[in-house]
Design an enzyme around this catalytic site. Sequence first.
Site, PDB file in Angstrom:
ATOM      1  N   GLY A 175      38.362  32.237  35.623  1.00 52.97           N
ATOM      2  CA  GLY A 175      38.809  33.511  36.176  1.00 52.97           C
ATOM      3  C   GLY A 175      39.226  33.375  37.627  1.00 52.97           C
ATOM      4  N   ALA A 176      39.975  32.307  37.930  1.00 59.50           N
ATOM      5  CA  ALA A 176      40.299  31.983  39.324  1.00 59.50           C
ATOM      6  C   ALA A 176      41.615  32.580  39.799  1.00 59.50           C
ATOM      7  CB  ALA A 176      40.338  30.464  39.495  1.00 59.50           C
ATOM      8  N   GLY A 220      37.050  35.137  41.828  1.00 63.31           N
ATOM      9  CA  GLY A 220      37.380  33.760  41.496  1.00 63.31           C
ATOM     10  C   GLY A 220      38.414  33.177  42.435  1.00 63.31           C
ATOM     11  N   SER A 271      25.560  40.309  36.576  1.00 59.98           N
ATOM     12  CA  SER A 271      25.686  41.639  37.158  1.00 59.98           C
ATOM     13  C   SER A 271      24.312  42.283  37.265  1.00 59.98           C
ATOM     14  CB  SER A 271      26.596  42.515  36.295  1.00 59.98           C
ATOM     15  OG  SER A 271      26.612  43.850  36.765  1.00 59.98           O
ATOM     16  N   TYR A 319      29.679  45.832  28.501  1.00 60.28           N
ATOM     17  CA  TYR A 319      29.670  44.968  29.683  1.00 60.28           C
ATOM     18  C   TYR A 319      28.240  44.622  30.087  1.00 60.28           C
ATOM     19  CZ  TYR A 319      30.198  43.648  34.604  1.00 60.28           C
ATOM     20  OH  TYR A 319      30.125  42.997  35.813  1.00 60.28           O
TER      21      TYR A 319
END
Length: 263
Positions: free
Chosen positions: A8-9, A14, A134, A157
């Site tokens: 996720g960069a 990211g 999270s 999530y």
Amino acid sequence: MALILITGASDGLGRALAEDLAAGGHRLLLHGRDARRLAEVAEATGGETFTADFSSLAEVRRLAARIAEAHDRLDALVNNAGIGFHVEGTSRQLSADGHELRLAVNYLAPVLLTRELLPLLRRAAPSRVVNVASIGQQPIDFDDPQLERGYTDVAAYCRSKLALICHTRDLAEELQGSGVTVNSVHPGSYMPTAMSRRSGMEVVDTLEKGVAATRRLVEAPELAEVTGRYFDGEKEARAAEEAYDPDYRRRLSELTRKLSANV
């Protein structure tokens, strides 16, 4: 100079982490879905790019194979890629493999990727796995693990993120003594990222705070032997109670194996 894979960069935390680590002299492997945006990050950081859609476990396996073909060791893996939630909510979505989408992308994909890359991480030991989790955490209902009843994307999530914290603890125990550490972190709350903007929430923490918290787990010398922990920012914290419940984690592991088998 460590070799670090960031998933996720191409955006948000990211991308900011990649830029920060590159400035510190590290070599980067950059994962994302959008080749154009990923190329921009590569140009800014000198990183090597790998595209893959984490909604497909087959693509996750191919990603790991491409990395293993190009490199024989990996000093750190930052599992950052994920899907958040939307202010207006979304209908329940399925992954390419027929799994609830957030469970697949936020949990099953990083678990599989880590497993596939363990030989490289072991070869580079001491090495580190950092799972971006999270503070929002909910247990999975094992009678309805794919949230077919009463679905909300917030619940999906939060379930996926607690599952990732639980896996962190299990994998840390499995790898004890190997030189590979595994920790999870809540980097910050509602940082100014696209994911946070979609949630409709006001910004709480800076992106710099999230980068600092994540980078600390990647490279801080004082954490070289710390494993199986959950951090809220830069402070060690206590996750939801299920993370410390062996029976819950056993049932989660069984579910994970079942959902990932033959895919």
